[in-house]
Design a protein around this motif. Structure first.
Motif, PDB file in Angstrom:
ATOM      1  N   LEU A 169       0.831  -1.197   0.000  1.00 21.05           N
ATOM      2  CA  LEU A 169       0.000   0.000   0.000  1.00 21.05           C
ATOM      3  C   LEU A 169       0.864   1.244   0.000  1.00 21.05           C
ATOM      4  N   TRP A 170       1.976   1.223   0.748  1.00 19.26           N
ATOM      5  CA  TRP A 170       2.897   2.366   0.739  1.00 19.26           C
ATOM      6  C   TRP A 170       3.397   2.621  -0.681  1.00 19.26           C
ATOM      7  N   ALA A 171       3.751   1.557  -1.387  1.00 18.85           N
ATOM      8  CA  ALA A 171       4.245   1.708  -2.761  1.00 18.85           C
ATOM      9  C   ALA A 171       3.167   2.312  -3.660  1.00 18.85           C
ATOM     10  N   ALA A 172       1.916   1.885  -3.470  1.00 16.44           N
ATOM     11  CA  ALA A 172       0.807   2.416  -4.270  1.00 16.44           C
ATOM     12  C   ALA A 172       0.587   3.893  -3.976  1.00 16.44           C
ATOM     13  N   ILE A 173       0.694   4.280  -2.701  1.00 14.88           N
ATOM     14  CA  ILE A 173       0.534   5.687  -2.331  1.00 14.88           C
ATOM     15  C   ILE A 173       1.615   6.534  -2.998  1.00 14.88           C
ATOM     16  N   ARG A 174       2.853   6.045  -2.968  1.00 13.21           N
ATOM     17  CA  ARG A 174       3.950   6.796  -3.598  1.00 13.21           C
ATOM     18  C   ARG A 174       3.720   6.942  -5.101  1.00 13.21           C
ATOM     19  N   ARG A 175       3.164   5.909  -5.727  1.00 15.05           N
ATOM     20  CA  ARG A 175       2.886   5.999  -7.163  1.00 15.05           C
ATOM     21  C   ARG A 175       1.841   7.068  -7.451  1.00 15.05           C
ATOM     22  N   LEU A 176       0.785   7.125  -6.642  1.00 11.35           N
ATOM     23  CA  LEU A 176      -0.252   8.133  -6.840  1.00 11.35           C
ATOM     24  C   LEU A 176       0.312   9.537  -6.671  1.00 11.35           C
ATOM     25  N   CYS A 181      -1.044  13.449  -7.310  1.00 11.11           N
ATOM     26  CA  CYS A 181      -2.091  13.384  -6.292  1.00 11.11           C
ATOM     27  C   CYS A 181      -1.537  13.860  -4.946  1.00 11.11           C
ATOM     28  N   ALA A 182      -2.345  14.582  -4.193  1.00 10.77           N
ATOM     29  CA  ALA A 182      -2.006  14.946  -2.821  1.00 10.77           C
ATOM     30  C   ALA A 182      -2.622  13.911  -1.885  1.00 10.77           C
ATOM     31  N   VAL A 183      -1.919  13.596  -0.806  1.00  9.98           N
ATOM     32  CA  VAL A 183      -2.415  12.616   0.161  1.00  9.98           C
ATOM     33  C   VAL A 183      -2.391  13.237   1.548  1.00  9.98           C
ATOM     34  N   VAL A 184      -3.526  13.161   2.225  1.00 13.04           N
ATOM     35  CA  VAL A 184      -3.606  13.568   3.626  1.00 13.04           C
ATOM     36  C   VAL A 184      -3.752  12.294   4.444  1.00 13.04           C
ATOM     37  N   GLU A 194       6.760   8.390   9.117  1.00 12.19           N
ATOM     38  CA  GLU A 194       8.181   8.619   8.883  1.00 12.19           C
ATOM     39  C   GLU A 194       8.601   8.104   7.513  1.00 12.19           C
ATOM     40  N   ALA A 195       8.016   6.987   7.079  1.00  8.77           N
ATOM     41  CA  ALA A 195       8.378   6.388   5.797  1.00  8.77           C
ATOM     42  C   ALA A 195       7.761   7.124   4.616  1.00  8.77           C
ATOM     43  N   LEU A 196       6.589   7.733   4.812  1.00  7.83           N
ATOM     44  CA  LEU A 196       5.832   8.267   3.686  1.00  7.83           C
ATOM     45  C   LEU A 196       5.808   9.788   3.564  1.00  7.83           C
ATOM     46  N   ALA A 197       5.735  10.488   4.681  1.00  3.78           N
ATOM     47  CA  ALA A 197       5.343  11.897   4.653  1.00  3.78           C
ATOM     48  C   ALA A 197       6.422  12.823   4.099  1.00  3.78           C
ATOM     49  N   ASP A 198       6.000  13.749   3.242  1.00  3.77           N
ATOM     50  CA  ASP A 198       6.851  14.858   2.837  1.00  3.77           C
ATOM     51  C   ASP A 198       6.810  15.959   3.899  1.00  3.77           C
ATOM     52  N   ARG A 199       5.656  16.060   4.546  1.00  4.67           N
ATOM     53  CA  ARG A 199       5.459  17.102   5.557  1.00  4.67           C
ATOM     54  C   ARG A 199       4.608  16.523   6.672  1.00  4.67           C
ATOM     55  N   VAL A 200       4.947  16.891   7.894  1.00  4.28           N
ATOM     56  CA  VAL A 200       4.216  16.409   9.068  1.00  4.28           C
ATOM     57  C   VAL A 200       3.651  17.605   9.812  1.00  4.28           C
TER      58      VAL A 200
END
Length: 302
Positions: A169-176, A181-184, A194-200
């Motif tokens: 799922l992490w890989a799919a989120i990064r692809r989107l 796409c923006a992800v909240v 920590e693995a996914l976020a560009d901004r916290v």
């Protein structure tokens, strides 16, 4: 980054009876980034998302989606939502659910692509109610991206998932996100943020108390972790004035200190056979704990 802002809150306040859920919060969402909202229970994360989704109205301030009212149908067609719980028809097959959801959007993502991204291609012919909790979460993720959203809201998306499913799922989120796409993201798994976020964005008592990159928040904590194999006794290490704490895990000694260079030098002097030496910065979990602790201390002092 201002030209990439596509949604957000401006001085938003929201009260529920005598409870202040949001206290003048500002929040920006930018195209092509993952924003993680962190905070203790009751901090205001869910209320912030509810305002952005148009499920509630702010008592004052503004909530916008693509410069529109969040309840505007044109804005709503551009979002995808995966909430913490979903009441979906248990008797429908997964493929039927995907086709039904896709029919609500003008330019939906192909069913096969949704299934591939969510890792549910082998589940399309099965009834939703017969799936495990982790499988249902993957289906919910597929439904959330069926409309090819510009913003994807993910509330605790990997609950009930095993490690492999979570990584997929992490890989799919990064692809989107790579597609713009923006992800909240809201999550209690800090390693996920920590693995996914560009901004916290850390929220406490309805206010943003810290915001920045993962590295910027980690830098908030001065402690470092020294991991090594050493013959120096724990009692000796605990007596060093620079050492905050010492613990052992398996054959490793783990030392917490704000003066890593000094402690490493002392270790090398005290133990010529020192090996497997690593120095690590504080993780996001420690930074989060420190930030929320400081916020509580300031409020109590006030």
């Amino acid at each position: 980054m201002n030209d990439t802002r596509i949604a957000g809150l401006v001085k938003a306040r929201k009260n529920y009876a005598a409870i202040t859920a949001l206290d003048g919060i500002d929040l920006d969402i930018h195209r092509g980034e993952i924003l993680a909202l962190l905070g203790p229970n009751g901090a205001g994360k869910s209320t912030s998302i509810a305002l952005l989704l148009g499920l509630h109205r702010p008592d004052s301030g503004n909530a916008t989606l693509f410069d529109r009212d969040p309840q505007d149908i044109e804005a709503r067609r551009r979002i995808g939502v995966m909430l913490q719980s979903a009441n979906l028809p248990a008797t429908l097959k997964v493929g039927e659910l995907l086709r039904l959801t896709a029919s609500y959007y003008p330019e939906p993502r192909p069913i096969a692509e949704c299934a591939e991204l969510a890792g549910i291609a082998d589940l399309l012919g099965r009834r939703y109610g017969a799936l495990s909790g982790g499988q249902q979460r993957r289906v919910q993720f597929a439904l959330a991206m069926a409309g090819r959203p510009d913003i994807l809201f993910l509330d605790e998306p990997t609950v009930s998932m095993d490690i492999d499913a979570r990584q997929s799922l992490w890989a799919a989120i990064r692809r989107l996100v790579s597609e713009g796409c923006a992800v909240v993201l809201t999550t209690h798994y800090l390693e996920e943020a920590e693995a996914l976020a560009d901004r916290v964005c850390v929220i406490a008592k309805g206010r943003v108390v810290s915001e920045g990159s993962v590295d910027a928040l980690r830098a908030h904590v001065s402690l470092r972790r020294i991991r090594c194999i050493t013959c120096v006794k724990i009692e000796t290490l605990q007596a060093w004035p620079e050492v905050v704490s010492v613990e052992t895990k398996q054959d490793r000694t783990i030392i917490a200190t704000a003066q890593a260079e000094t402690v490493v030098k002392r270790l090398l002097d005290a133990d010529p056979s020192l090996s497997e030496l690593e120095v690590q910065r504080a993780g996001l979990a420690e930074a989060f704990q420190e930030i929320t602790r400081e916020t509580e201390d300031v409020r109590e002092a006030a």
